[in-house]
Design an enzyme around this catalytic site. Sequence first.
Site: not given
Length: 187
Positions: A46-48, A51
């Site tokens: 999920v993080c990329p 960002l």
Amino acid sequence: MSLINTEVKPFKATAYHNGKFVPVSNEDLKGKWSVVVFYPADFTFVCPTELEDLADNYAEFQKLGVEVYGVSTDTHFSHKAWHDTSEAIKKVNYPLVGDPTGTITRNFEVMIEEEGLALRGTFVINPEGQIKLCEIHDNGIGRDAKELLRKVKAAQYVASHPGEVCPAKWTEGQQTLKPSLDLVGKI
């Protein structure tokens, strides 16, 4: 106790930013509006997406005089390696702050101690270094940069228009409210 209206606690760290390692501290959050976005870890799922969404909207934050900081408990070296290998993270032009000691993550009360990782915490900080918005998600729930932009605009509006507040779903240019005795029970 809530972090709202508290001053950001002191910290010093290193960030990967525009191809360089640069120092970042709580003092960098003063004098302008800032958004600090905590995420669990580099090289994840999920993080990329989050960002990259912030990167796609970064110019809009910049137009508002806002600097964005991504923070995880990874090192700045890991941030560089991720930037060099991920198409999504290559778009990131804001600082990615390394917090391997967890100091910043603990200061903002988003540390998952048993994992050594951060929750998805979003913080909007005014030019005086005070936290004006604090939103913490379960790590399975991604955030939306456009909604964050709306909230930043609302925070900036309220700061520059004492005595006015922004109602639900307020967007720039819409009517605000002036709390008063005459308004009670009429909404």
